[in-house]
Design a protein around this motif. Sequence first.
Motif, mmCIF file in Angstrom:
data_model
loop_
_atom_site.group_PDB
_atom_site.id
_atom_site.type_symbol
_atom_site.label_atom_id
_atom_site.label_comp_id
_atom_site.label_asym_id
_atom_site.label_seq_id
_atom_site.Cartn_x
_atom_site.Cartn_y
_atom_site.Cartn_z
ATOM 1 N N HIS A 183 8.370 9.766 -5.998
ATOM 2 C CA HIS A 183 7.859 8.475 -5.549
ATOM 3 C C HIS A 183 7.186 8.564 -4.188
ATOM 4 O O HIS A 183 6.205 7.854 -3.927
ATOM 5 C CB HIS A 183 9.035 7.490 -5.493
ATOM 6 C CG HIS A 183 8.646 6.060 -5.645
ATOM 7 N ND1 HIS A 183 9.272 5.046 -4.962
ATOM 8 C CD2 HIS A 183 7.695 5.466 -6.412
ATOM 9 C CE1 HIS A 183 8.739 3.890 -5.302
ATOM 10 N NE2 HIS A 183 7.785 4.110 -6.171
ATOM 11 N N MET A 187 7.664 6.620 0.617
ATOM 12 C CA MET A 187 6.517 7.056 1.405
ATOM 13 C C MET A 187 6.737 6.769 2.888
ATOM 14 O O MET A 187 6.366 7.588 3.752
ATOM 15 C CB MET A 187 5.248 6.340 0.928
ATOM 16 C CG MET A 187 4.757 6.771 -0.438
ATOM 17 S SD MET A 187 3.316 5.779 -0.940
ATOM 18 C CE MET A 187 2.921 6.550 -2.521
ATOM 19 N N GLN A 232 0.805 -1.222 0.000
ATOM 20 C CA GLN A 232 0.000 0.000 0.000
ATOM 21 C C GLN A 232 0.834 1.267 0.000
ATOM 22 O O GLN A 232 0.293 2.367 -0.114
ATOM 23 C CB GLN A 232 -0.940 -0.011 1.203
ATOM 24 C CG GLN A 232 -1.858 -1.213 1.244
ATOM 25 C CD GLN A 232 -2.637 -1.404 -0.046
ATOM 26 O OE1 GLN A 232 -3.501 -0.586 -0.366
ATOM 27 N NE2 GLN A 232 -2.346 -2.457 -0.789
ATOM 28 N N TRP A 233 2.140 1.149 0.162
ATOM 29 C CA TRP A 233 3.044 2.295 0.089
ATOM 30 C C TRP A 233 4.418 1.793 -0.318
ATOM 31 O O TRP A 233 4.673 0.588 -0.374
ATOM 32 C CB TRP A 233 3.105 3.050 1.421
ATOM 33 C CG TRP A 233 3.504 2.196 2.602
ATOM 34 C CD1 TRP A 233 4.761 1.821 2.980
ATOM 35 C CD2 TRP A 233 2.609 1.612 3.559
ATOM 36 N NE1 TRP A 233 4.730 1.044 4.111
ATOM 37 C CE2 TRP A 233 3.404 0.891 4.490
ATOM 38 C CE3 TRP A 233 1.225 1.628 3.732
ATOM 39 C CZ2 TRP A 233 2.863 0.201 5.561
ATOM 40 C CZ3 TRP A 233 0.674 0.937 4.802
ATOM 41 C CH2 TRP A 233 1.496 0.239 5.693
ATOM 42 N N ASN A 234 5.303 2.728 -0.630
ATOM 43 C CA ASN A 234 6.659 2.359 -1.025
ATOM 44 C C ASN A 234 7.663 2.874 0.009
ATOM 45 O O ASN A 234 7.291 3.553 0.977
ATOM 46 C CB ASN A 234 6.980 2.886 -2.433
ATOM 47 C CG ASN A 234 6.836 4.397 -2.548
ATOM 48 O OD1 ASN A 234 7.450 5.144 -1.789
ATOM 49 N ND2 ASN A 234 6.016 4.860 -3.498
ATOM 50 N N HIS A 262 5.323 10.754 -3.103
ATOM 51 C CA HIS A 262 4.073 11.509 -3.144
ATOM 52 C C HIS A 262 3.111 10.993 -4.213
ATOM 53 O O HIS A 262 2.209 11.722 -4.632
ATOM 54 C CB HIS A 262 4.380 12.990 -3.353
ATOM 55 C CG HIS A 262 5.222 13.576 -2.266
ATOM 56 N ND1 HIS A 262 4.704 13.939 -1.039
ATOM 57 C CD2 HIS A 262 6.558 13.796 -2.193
ATOM 58 C CE1 HIS A 262 5.681 14.382 -0.264
ATOM 59 N NE2 HIS A 262 6.815 14.302 -0.937
ATOM 60 N N GLY A 263 3.314 9.745 -4.652
ATOM 61 C CA GLY A 263 2.401 9.160 -5.621
ATOM 62 C C GLY A 263 2.464 9.783 -6.990
ATOM 63 O O GLY A 263 1.487 9.726 -7.749
ATOM 64 N N LEU A 264 3.614 10.362 -7.344
ATOM 65 C CA LEU A 264 3.766 11.029 -8.638
ATOM 66 C C LEU A 264 4.509 10.171 -9.648
ATOM 67 O O LEU A 264 5.021 10.676 -10.647
ATOM 68 C CB LEU A 264 4.505 12.365 -8.451
ATOM 69 C CG LEU A 264 3.828 13.367 -7.516
ATOM 70 C CD1 LEU A 264 4.667 14.627 -7.388
ATOM 71 C CD2 LEU A 264 2.421 13.709 -8.006
ATOM 72 N N GLY A 265 4.575 8.874 -9.393
ATOM 73 C CA GLY A 265 5.275 7.974 -10.296
ATOM 74 C C GLY A 265 6.743 7.837 -9.927
ATOM 75 O O GLY A 265 7.235 8.483 -8.997
ATOM 76 N N GLU A 266 7.434 6.992 -10.669
ATOM 77 C CA GLU A 266 8.829 6.727 -10.341
ATOM 78 C C GLU A 266 9.783 7.788 -10.872
ATOM 79 O O GLU A 266 10.828 8.039 -10.280
ATOM 80 C CB GLU A 266 9.236 5.354 -10.879
ATOM 81 C CG GLU A 266 8.477 4.210 -10.213
ATOM 82 C CD GLU A 266 9.008 2.852 -10.608
ATOM 83 O OE1 GLU A 266 9.638 2.734 -11.689
ATOM 84 O OE2 GLU A 266 8.818 1.894 -9.826
ATOM 85 N N THR A 320 -3.735 5.091 4.481
ATOM 86 C CA THR A 320 -3.986 4.250 3.308
ATOM 87 C C THR A 320 -5.228 3.388 3.455
ATOM 88 O O THR A 320 -5.567 2.625 2.544
ATOM 89 C CB THR A 320 -2.769 3.348 3.023
ATOM 90 O OG1 THR A 320 -2.485 2.543 4.188
ATOM 91 C CG2 THR A 320 -1.548 4.172 2.675
#
Length: 225
Positions: free
Chosen positions: A181, A51, A46-48, A183-187, A84
């Motif tokens: 990454h 994050m 659910q997160w990386n 902030h959920g803006l892709g890699e 999440t």
Amino acid sequence: MTRVHDMGGRFGDGPINPGAPDDPVFEQDWHARALAVTLAAGALGQWNLDMSRHARERLAPKDYAGFSYFEKWTAALANLLVETGVLSADDLRGQGDESRPALADRALKAENVAAAFATGGPTDRPFDGVPAFAPGQRVRTLRPAANRLVDGGHTRLPAYAAGAVGAVLRCHGAHVLPDAHAHGLGEAPEPLYTVVFPAGELWAAPENPRDEVTLDLWQSYLEPA
């Protein structure tokens, strides 16, 4: 402005005690459990990693300053679980319903831990462009040290190195950009460099002027010197 976690080169925090080689890995039993729960929760997907780092960085300053190392981990994990939707605040209080969690099938089983650790989470990625900098080239880090994509967001450029001039030692290819990454803006992969800085470039009175500091820095943190 920097967050409280960005402590590198700061006066007043006292000496670092690295401990002895035969010191236990965990000072208390619950420290090992805190690490295990954090890694197991991360396996839910659910997160990386970026994050999770940012979750620790954005703890309230009074909490960050007062918590021990693994208390920071536990507090940040609790925030991530709620943010999440994995758990609710009532669940954390022991007051939630007892229905089977939606992500139960993703739980990391004991027999799979070794394989999960061996696989790791590689961050190197393909990159079609040409690196902007070459080994030996002089570069300057951006000032201030800040996330240029999200105000107050996560970055791996430490404040003590902002505006410093160094030389590229090596290019490691392209890697996931933490600033995006987290902030959920892709890699948003871009070239990653090891940059060497003379100690005198970072501190006014280095203990040994011949010392050097190496930092791994993404391309968007740098400009030609």
